[in-house]
Design an enzyme around this catalytic site. Structure first.
Site, PDB file in Angstrom:
ATOM      1  N   LYS A  24       0.969  -1.180  -0.035  1.00 37.51           N
ATOM      2  CA  LYS A  24      -0.072  -0.018   0.082  1.00 37.51           C
ATOM      3  C   LYS A  24       0.844   1.099   0.048  1.00 37.51           C
ATOM      4  CE  LYS A  24      -3.814   1.874   2.770  1.00 37.51           C
ATOM      5  NZ  LYS A  24      -4.631   1.396   3.766  1.00 37.51           N
ATOM      6  N   SER A  78      -9.318   1.753   2.564  1.00 40.02           N
ATOM      7  CA  SER A  78      -8.219   2.584   1.747  1.00 40.02           C
ATOM      8  C   SER A  78      -7.221   1.727   1.282  1.00 40.02           C
ATOM      9  CB  SER A  78      -7.519   3.587   3.089  1.00 40.02           C
ATOM     10  OG  SER A  78      -7.041   2.815   3.784  1.00 40.02           O
ATOM     11  N   SER A 119     -10.524  -0.637   6.420  1.00 37.88           N
ATOM     12  CA  SER A 119      -9.797  -0.640   5.061  1.00 37.88           C
ATOM     13  C   SER A 119      -8.780  -1.628   4.614  1.00 37.88           C
ATOM     14  CB  SER A 119      -8.556   0.615   5.426  1.00 37.88           C
ATOM     15  OG  SER A 119      -9.444   1.755   5.618  1.00 37.88           O
TER      16      SER A 119
END
Length: 496
Positions: free
Chosen positions: A98, A173, A197
């Site tokens: 990420k 996210s 997320s």
């Protein structure tokens, strides 16, 4: 956005190989046995990324040349090692990261335009642990602006699309992670979760994601980096296409780092010791406020019944306080005392939300509408005492109901919605977010596809500290319901 030189190159090879269906654990074992090389695994996954990313926009910064060099070095290291040499457990296995985690030498923007030129100087502890374990990062992946929305879209990198239907969201996210793992571009990735997320992207993209009990894995090295008590709400964990990778990855990621003040690093138990024949199962069909789509309800009901039939029994409950999951999440987040989101958007100086909304209407704002809406909404008053009492009562009610077993609960009100629809369902994210602020571990588990070819799934939730039980049930459900379905096998005319 990272763009391959030839979007069509490698497309056939990157769906025919069995390695694109394999777990990281299986790859590591094959590497140890000499049945495959790290260079072969890296090249296959790069080819898959190059084939799908023009439509996905999941990968934002590629490091393919560096990954190939690291694969060659891993193969050379393995070839030179004596038979008794203990090598890193993931030596030569590809992965993704990420973008909001620091990776030395790469951008760490968290989707914020004004951070476009910010380069990380050192690895986040979790990134360093994966690399020390021998994993080879192929790229970094997209996030919402400052990681605070469930649709992955920002003004710097653009919007990420779902591998099962590019018209739909990937979640956030850790949306880029969920999308590229779900598309077959990596066996696993690294995510973080403060309100769903990890679990939203895992669910919407048909893979597994584990949100650990707070304090097991450090949050250090993220942007934004959780501070103080917020480290109890935000957690770091793995997203993987196979359930069998979750626990080995947790063992690598766990441990205090001396930077995260809330991280004790204690990972207890072992999924192999969990006896499903004695495991109580509780199921909740919805929160009593936001109805869950029928096919998703039926998928969870089937999984709950199957688990109950293993011998531990099944009960259905419906706590009344679940109707206020959003208010509980919001109140406990405010109690944790994070920096105001408007100030985070302005990197210390609060943005003028009204002015930015006007600029947004003229397409001149560097911020997305969800980010501006959140910055404006954080000023709304909330009856804190009432929801603090409700949170404490609900937490105890759930602890009593779950006991030594697990709870199955929907991850959202529907399979992956179309782009922008979450703005019309603002409170529905609390299906996941509630369990962040209550401190329960939760694993997103795929349960096949619906008639439209979209992933179905559930959350498997256990009492704090019993992460191994979540993972054991995820492994069992994978065996019982098939787990991840590669998108290229779906004949809906849209899957990649």
């Amino acid at each position: 956005m990272a763009q391959p030189s030839d979007p069509s190159s490698g497309a056939a090879a990157a769906t025919d190989s069995p390695w694109l269906r394999s777990s990281a654990t299986e790859m590591a074992e094959a590497l140890r046995q000499g049945r495959v090389t790290a260079r072969r695994l890296v090249d296959l996954h790069i080819a898959r990324i190059e084939a799908v990313n023009p439509r996905l926009n999941a990968v934002v910064v590629a490091r393919f040349d560096a990954a190939r060099a690291e694969a060659d070095a891993a193969d050379a290291r393995r070839a030179a090692a004596d038979p008794d040499t203990v090598l890193p457990p993931l030596l030569g296995v590809p992965c993704t990261l990420k973008e909001n985690f620091a990776f030395a030498g790469l951008p760490q923007t968290s989707g914020l335009v004004q951070r476009a030129r910010r380069i990380a100087e050192q690895d986040a502890p979790t990134v360093g642990r994966l690399r020390a374990a021998g994993a080879i990062p192929l790229c970094t992946t997209n996030v919402p602006e400052l990681c605070m929305w469930m649709e992955t879209h920002n003004r710097l990198y653009g919007r990420t699309n779902n591998p099962y239907d590019p018209r739909r969201i990937v979640g956030g996210s850790s949306g880029g992670e969920g999308a590229i793992v779900g598309a077959g571009g990596a066996p696993f990735g690294l995510g973080a979760d403060v309100g769903g997320s990890i679990r939203f992207p895992a669910f919407f993209n048909g893979v597994f994601g584990h949100k650990p009990t707070p304090g097991i894995v450090p949050n250090s090295g993220q942007m934004p980096e959780p501070q103080g008590a917020m480290n109890r709400n935000c957690v770091t964990g793995p997203i993987s296409r196979r359930a069998g990778d979750l626990w080995p990855l947790m063992r690598i990621l766990a441990g205090a780092d001396g930077r995260d003040p809330e991280c004790h690093g204690r990972l207890t138990g072992d999924p192999a010791t969990v006896d499903l024949s004695a495991l109580p199962v509780v199921s909740i069909v919805d929160d009593g406020r936001h109805r869950v789509q029928r096919d998703l309800r039926h998928a969870q009901a089937g999984a709950a019944q199957w688990l109950g039939e293993q011998g531990g029994g099944l009960r259905h409950i419906r706590p009344a306080s679940l109707r206020h999951a959003f208010e509980i999440w919001s109140t406990l987040m405010q109690e944790a005392g994070p920096e105001a989101f408007a100030a985070q958007l302005g990197e210390g100086t609060p943005i003028a939300v009204g002015r930015e909304l006007l600029k947004w209407s003229l397409r001149r704002s560097p911020h997305t509408l969800p980010a501006l809406a959140l910055a404006g909404a954080e000023k709304l008053p909330m009856p804190r005492r009432r929801f603090l009492r409700m949170a404490e009562s609900l937490r105890q009610e759930l602890l009593d109901a779950i006991g030594d077993g697990v709870l199955l609960y929907p991850p959202y009100s529907s399979p992956a919605p179309r782009h922008n629809v979450p703005m019309l369902r603002v409170f529905h994210f609390a299906y996941c977010g509630l369990f962040n602020v209550l401190g329960f571990p939760s694993t997103a588990v795929p349960l096949g596809l619906n008639a439209r070819g979209l992933p179905l799934g559930t959350q498997v939730i256990a009492a704090p500290g019993r992460d191994h039980v979540c993972v054991a049930v995820a492994e069992a459900l994978e065996q019982g319901f098939g787990g991840w379905v590669p998108p290229w096998t779906v004949r809906n005319g849209r899957a990649l």
